[in-house]
Design a protein around this motif. Structure first.
Motif, PDB file in Angstrom:
ATOM      1  N   ARG A   1       0.797  -1.089   0.103  1.00 45.29           N
ATOM      2  CA  ARG A   1      -0.039  -0.138  -0.093  1.00 45.29           C
ATOM      3  C   ARG A   1       0.973   1.402  -0.121  1.00 45.29           C
ATOM      4  N   ILE A   2       1.151   1.817  -1.223  1.00 43.28           N
ATOM      5  CA  ILE A   2       1.919   2.916  -1.356  1.00 43.28           C
ATOM      6  C   ILE A   2       1.671   3.868  -2.443  1.00 43.28           C
ATOM      7  N   ASN A   3       1.724   5.156  -2.297  1.00 44.97           N
ATOM      8  CA  ASN A   3       1.663   5.885  -3.155  1.00 44.97           C
ATOM      9  C   ASN A   3       2.835   6.611  -3.784  1.00 44.97           C
ATOM     10  N   PRO A   4       2.898   5.986  -5.118  1.00 45.27           N
ATOM     11  CA  PRO A   4       4.397   5.815  -6.061  1.00 45.27           C
ATOM     12  C   PRO A   4       4.848   7.745  -5.736  1.00 45.27           C
ATOM     13  N   GLY A   5       3.874   8.539  -5.869  1.00 42.57           N
ATOM     14  CA  GLY A   5       4.248  10.017  -6.134  1.00 42.57           C
ATOM     15  C   GLY A   5       4.880  10.473  -4.704  1.00 42.57           C
ATOM     16  N   ASN A   6       4.858   9.922  -3.515  1.00 43.41           N
ATOM     17  CA  ASN A   6       5.078  10.358  -2.555  1.00 43.41           C
ATOM     18  C   ASN A   6       6.593   9.756  -1.902  1.00 43.41           C
ATOM     19  N   ILE A   7       7.174   8.944  -2.662  1.00 47.41           N
ATOM     20  CA  ILE A   7       8.302   8.383  -2.265  1.00 47.41           C
ATOM     21  C   ILE A   7       9.549   8.851  -2.712  1.00 47.41           C
ATOM     22  N   GLY A   8       9.492  10.010  -3.462  1.00 50.54           N
ATOM     23  CA  GLY A   8      10.920  10.748  -3.813  1.00 50.54           C
ATOM     24  C   GLY A   8      11.111  10.506  -5.302  1.00 50.54           C
ATOM     25  N   SER A   9      12.287  10.351  -5.516  1.00 45.61           N
ATOM     26  CA  SER A   9      12.855  10.351  -6.841  1.00 45.61           C
ATOM     27  C   SER A   9      12.437   9.442  -7.622  1.00 45.61           C
ATOM     28  N   GLU A  10      12.459   9.625  -8.896  1.00 44.55           N
ATOM     29  CA  GLU A  10      12.019   8.816 -10.363  1.00 44.55           C
ATOM     30  C   GLU A  10      13.098   7.295 -10.039  1.00 44.55           C
TER      31      GLU A  10
ATOM     32  N   ILE B   1      -1.547   6.820 -10.748  1.00 55.19           N
ATOM     33  CA  ILE B   1      -1.686   5.617 -11.662  1.00 55.19           C
ATOM     34  C   ILE B   1      -0.830   5.673 -12.777  1.00 55.19           C
ATOM     35  N   LYS B   2      -0.672   6.811 -13.175  1.00 54.09           N
ATOM     36  CA  LYS B   2       0.194   7.260 -14.648  1.00 54.09           C
ATOM     37  C   LYS B   2       1.797   6.764 -14.292  1.00 54.09           C
ATOM     38  N   ILE B   3       1.980   7.199 -12.837  1.00 54.35           N
ATOM     39  CA  ILE B   3       3.495   6.607 -12.671  1.00 54.35           C
ATOM     40  C   ILE B   3       3.569   5.141 -12.838  1.00 54.35           C
ATOM     41  N   LEU B   4       2.821   4.280 -12.339  1.00 57.89           N
ATOM     42  CA  LEU B   4       3.027   2.957 -12.280  1.00 57.89           C
ATOM     43  C   LEU B   4       2.802   2.349 -13.932  1.00 57.89           C
ATOM     44  N   GLU B   5       1.870   3.263 -14.606  1.00 55.24           N
ATOM     45  CA  GLU B   5       1.740   2.464 -16.007  1.00 55.24           C
ATOM     46  C   GLU B   5       2.691   2.999 -16.645  1.00 55.24           C
ATOM     47  N   ASP B   6       3.343   4.136 -16.286  1.00 54.28           N
ATOM     48  CA  ASP B   6       4.600   4.711 -17.211  1.00 54.28           C
ATOM     49  C   ASP B   6       5.911   3.790 -17.238  1.00 54.28           C
ATOM     50  N   HIS B   7       5.847   2.886 -15.756  1.00 47.96           N
ATOM     51  CA  HIS B   7       6.742   1.951 -15.626  1.00 47.96           C
ATOM     52  C   HIS B   7       6.295   0.418 -15.896  1.00 47.96           C
ATOM     53  N   ASP B   8       5.254   0.500 -16.740  1.00 49.70           N
ATOM     54  CA  ASP B   8       4.587  -0.610 -17.316  1.00 49.70           C
ATOM     55  C   ASP B   8       4.249  -1.913 -16.104  1.00 49.70           C
TER      56      ASP B   8
END
Length: 375
Positions: free
Chosen positions: A109-118, A168-175
């Motif tokens: 359970r994590i929001n990928p936009g909150n964990i820092g750098s690319e 969601i976009k962050i996850l899908e951009d990383h397939d």
């Protein structure tokens, strides 16, 4: 007893299916019931004991918080001991996500936009892929990103949905596509509106919840209204009832919501009257005792407990077992909707418990025989 009527049908939103461990979420899979432990995760023994109680109550998926390295260190033992998939709750520290994935968590359970750098985001997603982890994006009205609060001025459905879509976009951009999403709020109207808007824009499974709902009574009411209205509209693939109560109570309330809508049945569904001066026995105390004594029954079945003969026979015709109050401490018992025998007041609780246990065993035998015949 009664069959589903057409006017009870719920047209469920079509979502794609993901796997959380060995549990399917979304698609045509049953709506799953989740809860979260409240023990320190670093205390593996206490956490496992609580997980056992939640499993017994019927939890399909259980979340544990992983705020520090001591918690992720204990996670491997916890995952090994649990019989249901374990979700690791991660907030900001990406290393906890990496450790949890390696420890066997079925979902992060994590929001990928909150964990820092690319680079950190990429590491977490790669760890999830390598370990077969799903990800739950958990948007919450109480912790919206500052730029969205500045843009919209306050938490609103549009802000929650935009936050979800950004993650969601962050996850899908990383397939990465093995994800589900929640857009929770403690305000019922806000949460429901956000889920309604999001459901039209994505095809991923949705995790429903009214967050910080309150205590057992108030939180149950708020959750039933919010989660129930969404499920009734066909929205939702997995639910968590958030209560200031023990986690097994969250599971029981979750099943009661699902049972009320005919979405999923587990255990005894009790139909009982509010009691009045016509009652032939103490309905309130009887139902309290029966609900406590019958918690161990997992087989779906129905029981009506009515204090008098005004509505009792009608309700009993629709349930597997029924009892209606009579005069002089003598009450009528119904089996499969038909009057069968009387029971004395002093023997009533034990007698009904025995009948329910026998009926549950009978249903299980019939189910097993049908399964064997179909093979």
């Amino acid at each position: 007893m009664s069959s589903i009527r057409p006017w009870r049908d719920i047209a469920r939103r079509q979502s794609r299916q993901i796997m959380v461990g060995n549990v399917a979420v979304g698609g045509d899979a049953p709506v799953t019931v989740q809860t979260m432990t409240n023990t320190p995760t670093s205390d593996a023994k206490a956490t496992i004991e609580q997980i056992r109680r939640c499993e017994e109550a019927g939890a399909d998926i259980i979340r544990v918080s992983c705020p520090d390295v001591e918690s992720t260190a204990a996670l491997k033992e916890i995952v090994r001991a649990a019989s249901v998939p374990i979700v690791a709750d991660i907030h900001f520290h990406y290393k906890r996500a990496l450790e949890a994935a390696d420890a066997g968590a079925a979902c992060l359970r994590i929001n990928p936009g909150n964990i820092g750098s690319e680079e950190r985001v990429r590491e977490v997603i790669n760890a999830a892929k390598a370990n077969g982890c799903a990800i739950r994006i958990g948007v919450n009205a109480g912790s919206l990103e500052k730029d969205l609060l500045e843009k919209y001025g306050e938490p609103c459905p549009e802000a929650l949905v935009e936050s979800a879509l950004d993650h969601i976009k962050i996850l899908e951009d990383h397939d990465f596509h093995q994800y589900k999403v929640a857009v929770k709020a403690s305000d019922v109207f806000l949460a429901v509106a956000a889920y309604q808007q999001l459901s039209d824009q994505v095809d991923c499974p949705l995790h429903l919840g009214i967050t910080e709902a309150g205590g057992l009574l108030g939180g149950t009411v708020k959750s039933a209204i919010g989660i129930g209205s969404l499920l009734w509209a066909g929205i939702g693939d997995t639910i968590r009832v958030s209560l200031s109560a023990e986690p097994e109570e969250e599971v029981r309330v979750g099943y009661e919501i699902l049972k009320s809508l005919g979405i999923r049945n587990r255990g005894v569904r009790v139909v009982s009257c509010p009691s009045c001066a016509r009652q032939g026995f103490d309905v309130i105390r009887t139902v309290e005792k029966l609900e406590e004594r019958l918690q161990h029954i997992k087989t779906p079945m129905s029981l009506s407990v009515l204090g008098c003969v005004v509505n009792g026979p009608g309700e009993a015709r629709e349930t597997d077992i029924g009892i209606t109050g009579g005069g002089q401490g003598k009450h009528m018992v119904y089996l499969s909707g038909v009057t069968d025998h009387h029971v004395q007041d002093a023997d009533m609780i034990e007698h009904i418990v025995k009948l329910v246990e026998q009926k549950a065993a009978e249903i299980e035998r019939e189910s097993q025989a049908a399964s064997e015949a179909a093979e």
